[in-house]
Design a protein around this motif. Structure first.
Motif, short mmCIF file in Angstrom:
data_model
loop_
_atom_site.label_atom_id
_atom_site.label_comp_id
_atom_site.label_asym_id
_atom_site.label_seq_id
_atom_site.Cartn_x
_atom_site.Cartn_y
_atom_site.Cartn_z
N ASN A 220 0.76 -1.26 0.07
CA ASN A 220 -0.02 -0.06 -0.03
C ASN A 220 0.89 1.33 0.01
O ASN A 220 0.52 2.06 -0.59
CB ASN A 220 -0.91 -0.06 1.29
CG ASN A 220 -2.07 -1.03 1.20
OD1 ASN A 220 -2.37 -1.19 0.11
ND2 ASN A 220 -2.20 -1.96 2.26
N ASP A 221 1.89 1.26 0.80
CA ASP A 221 2.85 2.44 0.86
C ASP A 221 4.11 2.06 1.32
O ASP A 221 4.81 0.90 1.42
CB ASP A 221 2.05 3.39 1.86
CG ASP A 221 1.80 2.80 3.23
OD1 ASP A 221 2.72 1.83 3.49
OD2 ASP A 221 1.17 3.17 3.90
N ARG A 222 4.82 3.32 1.32
CA ARG A 222 6.32 3.18 1.64
C ARG A 222 6.59 2.37 2.86
O ARG A 222 7.56 1.60 3.05
CB ARG A 222 6.74 4.62 1.85
CG ARG A 222 8.21 4.75 1.97
CD ARG A 222 8.40 6.66 2.30
NE ARG A 222 9.92 6.48 2.35
CZ ARG A 222 10.69 7.00 1.39
NH1 ARG A 222 10.14 7.07 0.24
NH2 ARG A 222 11.96 7.21 1.73
N SER A 223 5.74 2.41 3.94
CA SER A 223 5.99 1.91 5.28
C SER A 223 5.85 0.32 5.06
O SER A 223 6.69 -0.48 5.81
CB SER A 223 5.14 2.48 6.25
OG SER A 223 3.91 1.93 6.21
N ASP A 224 5.09 -0.02 4.10
CA ASP A 224 4.91 -1.51 3.72
C ASP A 224 6.27 -1.91 3.28
O ASP A 224 6.62 -3.08 3.59
CB ASP A 224 3.68 -1.51 2.75
CG ASP A 224 2.32 -2.08 3.32
OD1 ASP A 224 2.45 -2.03 4.55
OD2 ASP A 224 1.54 -2.08 2.56
N GLU A 226 9.20 -0.86 3.78
CA GLU A 226 10.14 -0.77 4.49
C GLU A 226 10.03 -2.10 5.51
O GLU A 226 10.95 -2.70 5.94
CB GLU A 226 9.95 0.37 5.37
CG GLU A 226 11.25 0.87 6.43
CD GLU A 226 11.11 2.26 6.55
OE1 GLU A 226 10.04 2.93 6.58
OE2 GLU A 226 12.33 2.68 7.10
N ARG A 227 8.71 -2.39 5.86
CA ARG A 227 8.56 -3.61 6.94
C ARG A 227 8.84 -4.87 6.24
O ARG A 227 9.47 -5.63 6.76
CB ARG A 227 6.90 -3.45 6.98
CG ARG A 227 6.33 -5.03 7.70
CD ARG A 227 4.96 -4.71 7.99
NE ARG A 227 4.33 -4.50 7.02
CZ ARG A 227 4.18 -5.50 5.73
NH1 ARG A 227 4.43 -6.80 6.07
NH2 ARG A 227 3.27 -5.30 4.67
N ARG A 230 12.82 -4.90 6.22
CA ARG A 230 13.18 -5.47 7.38
C ARG A 230 12.84 -6.87 7.94
O ARG A 230 13.72 -7.40 8.45
CB ARG A 230 12.14 -4.66 8.57
CG ARG A 230 13.00 -3.63 9.31
CD ARG A 230 12.32 -3.23 10.57
NE ARG A 230 10.71 -3.22 10.68
CZ ARG A 230 10.20 -1.91 10.31
NH1 ARG A 230 10.67 -1.03 9.86
NH2 ARG A 230 8.63 -2.09 10.33
N PHE A 289 16.03 3.48 0.84
CA PHE A 289 15.16 3.90 -0.10
C PHE A 289 15.89 4.79 -1.27
O PHE A 289 16.97 5.46 -1.01
CB PHE A 289 14.04 4.84 0.46
CG PHE A 289 13.12 3.98 0.89
CD1 PHE A 289 12.09 3.27 0.37
CD2 PHE A 289 13.04 3.82 2.45
CE1 PHE A 289 10.99 2.70 0.81
CE2 PHE A 289 12.15 3.13 2.70
CZ PHE A 289 10.95 2.44 2.17
#
Ligand code: C2E
Ligand code: CA
Ligand code: CA
Length: 558
Positions: A220-224, A226-227, A230, A289
């Protein structure tokens, strides 16, 4: 050809039947009269029998010939790529063995082609999509996304794979790659389960060596993104069990986002690659990123590398020398050789601008060899002028790592007929602490010839005093950070004093660097420093200026 020979056989057969029926008609004649009418009757019967048998043989021949024609037509279709259509029924009816053979041939060819296809599309070590397959699939997946749809491309590069391959061998290296692929599959599977909508499946590929890619179209987005990165870092950060040994590798990940960093696979791959490069240079086991600034830094870096290569080829480098003031004893000043680059466009550049890039690219080896050779020549030049000043040169880790380093130093001294005791090697504190035993033994042999070894930038790393004591060292240079505050702070003075005491306690000479004022110089003298180097004594200068400086000092002293 076949049908012609079959036809001639049919004609011969009909002829025989005719002949036999003619003879039989005559032989079976009860009254044994052979008049014209009887013979005509026998001939007529023979002709009728011949025609009848010829007609029936000709029919069978025509069917076989037609079946052969169909088989040839089917083979022609196969030659043009059709391996799926069934063998025509006419072939099976009239030539069942040929039909079976054709079926078997097509089945075998199909299965061979499938194997070739698998080999061409999948990496045999990990069974992941290979570069070609990944590119094709990822292209297709990206094209199927809607205009504003979000996706992320992860470029995953293993951190210490080369070391594993070199130490454990290629077979174990392959085993490790297989296990890495399985952990990536597990991460992708978890993503698939948490987001089961169609078209959201992650795609994993092995590009080459220890490089993997993961396209995530369902985020959905950048944080996804990143997750997931990780998760991958965590998965690959856990030790691997390879042939009963625990192997730690880890990975560096570059992340590119669609549509922010590009829409085409080529653009995303390029962006993720740039980001990965930065993740690696930031110290590994990291994700990064992509950003425009990263691309600029990379472009500058690659321009610098190009300029460095060109500069080495075009001899754009020179050495300046910074003399040290000897406090203890009154030996002639030791001079530290420092590199300068005369860049044709950017002007003179200091080592801080190019040594890190030279070290990273390995160009420091060529630069270092040039320094060694140049210093040898300078020493022989000075000897002809009656000057006996030792020259200190800075040594990079890459130079020491290379086999034959000490041999090259000896060779260069011999070529220029320069005595080893007029050479000093400066190794930074961190380099000195990491030096393997065989290199230390080489350095010790050089030291036994008279070459002076010093530890540079002392106070910026972490020294193991026990190890320092065992090292073939003569001098320790206090870094500027230890000298900087001594005139302003009691604490700084106490520390500098203690460090000088420690160096003496270990049996080495203490040299202070970056001494900028008379006040600092006086204090360091009072603390028992053996030599000082810095602007308060002299700035680095070219050879001619240095010779004038030395002559002026000599004159003032006499
Ligand atoms: P370094 O070995 O610590 O060299 C001393 C640096 O401090 C030199 O900078 C010198 O110009 C500067 N310096 C000297 N006196 C003073 C002072 O009183 N105040 C201040 N603020 N600075 C002073 P430079 O020439 O820019 O060299 C920087 C570093 O580049 C050197 O640090 C050394 O680590 C590296 N380097 C220089 N030449 C070579 C070389 O030929 N090979 C390798 N591998 N490294 C080199
Ligand atoms: Ca130095
Ligand atoms: Ca230094």
């Amino acid at each position: 050809m076949e049908s012609t020979s079959l036809k001639s056989r049919a004609i011969a057969f009909a002829f025989c039947i005719g002949a036999v029926s003619f003879i039989l008609t005559l032989v079976t004649n009860a009254d044994r009269t052979f008049d014209t009418a009887r013979i005509a009757q026998a001939v007529t019967i023979a002709i009728i029998c011949s025609i009848m048998s010829w007609a029936s043989a000709e029919r069978a021949v025509a069917s076989v010939a037609e079946a052969v024609d169909r088989a040839i037509a089917r083979l022609t279709m196969a030659a043009h790529g059709d391996l799926l259509s069934p063998t025509p029924s006419g072939v099976r009816d009239h030539l069942p063995h040929l039909a079976d053979a054709l079926d078997g041939l097509f089945r075998q060819t199909r299965s061979n082609l499938e194997s070739v296809n698998t080999l061409a599309m999948y990496d045999p070590v990990t069974s992941l999509a290979n570069r070609l397959n990944f590119r094709r699939e990822a292209d297709r997946m990206l094209q199927e996304l809607a205009e504003r749809d979000f996706a992320a491309l992860l470029f995953i590069d293993l951190d210490h794979f080369k070391a594993v391959n070199d130490t454990l061998g290629h077979a174990q290296g392959d085993q490790l790659l297989g296990k890495v692929a399985n952990r990536l599959r597990a991460v992708a599977e978890a993503e698939r389960e948490s987001n089961p909508r169609p078209g959201a499946d992650p795609l994993i590929g092995r590009l080459a060596g220890d490089e993997f890619t993961m396209l995530l179209p369902g985020l959905n987005d950048r944080s996804d993104a990143e997750r997931v990165a990780r998760r991958v870092l965590f998965a690959l950060g856990e030790p691997f069990d390879i042939a009963g040994q625990q192997v730690d590798i880890g990975a560096s990940i570059g992340i590119a986002l669609r549509p922010e960093h590009g829409r085409s696979l080529t653009a995303l791959m390029k962006a993720a690659d740039i980001a990965m490069y930065h993740a690696k240079s930031r110290g590994r086991s990291q994700s990064q990123f992509y950003s425009e600034e990263l691309a600029e830094t990379l472009a500058e870096r690659s321009q610098l590398e190009k300029d460095l290569r060109h500069g080495i080829a075009q001899k754009q480098f020179s050495l300046v020398f910074q003399p040290q003031l000897q406090i203890a004893g009154d030996g002639p000043p030791v001079c530290e050789a420092l590199l300068r680059w005369h860049h044709p466009v950017l002007g003179d550049r200091l080592p801080g601008d190019f040594i890190p890039a030279a070290e990273e690219t390995g160009l420091i080896i060529q630069l270092g060899d040039w320094v060694i050779d140049n210093v040898g020549r300078t020493l022989s030049n000075w000897a002809s002028l009656g000057l006996q000043h030792r020259i200190a040169i800075n040594i990079s880790p890459r130079q020491l790592e290379r086999a034959g380093f000490v041999h090259r130093i000896r060779q260069s001294l011999a070529v220029h007929m320069a005595p080893p005791h007029l050479l000093e090697l400066e190794l930074t504190e961190s380099l000195a602490m990491k030096c393997p035993d065989d290199v230390l033994a080489d350095l010790a042999s050089l030291r036994a010839d008279g070459t002076v070894i010093s530890i540079d930038d002392f106070g910026t790393g972490f020294s193991n005093l026990g190890r320092m004591l065992a090292m073939p060292v003569d001098r320790v240079k206090l870094d500027r950070c230890l000298v900087d505050g001594i005139t302003r702070s009691e604490e700084a003075r106490t520390i500098a004093h203690a460090v000088i005491g420690l160096i003496h306690g270990l049996g080495y000479q203490a040299v202070a660097e970056g001494v900028e004022s008379e006040e600092q110089l006086a204090m360091l003298k009072a603390m028992g420093c053996d030599a000082v180097q810095g602007y308060a004594v002299a700035v680095p200068m070219d050879e001619d200026a240095l010779i004038r400086w030395l002559a002026a000092r000599h004159q003032a002293a006499s």
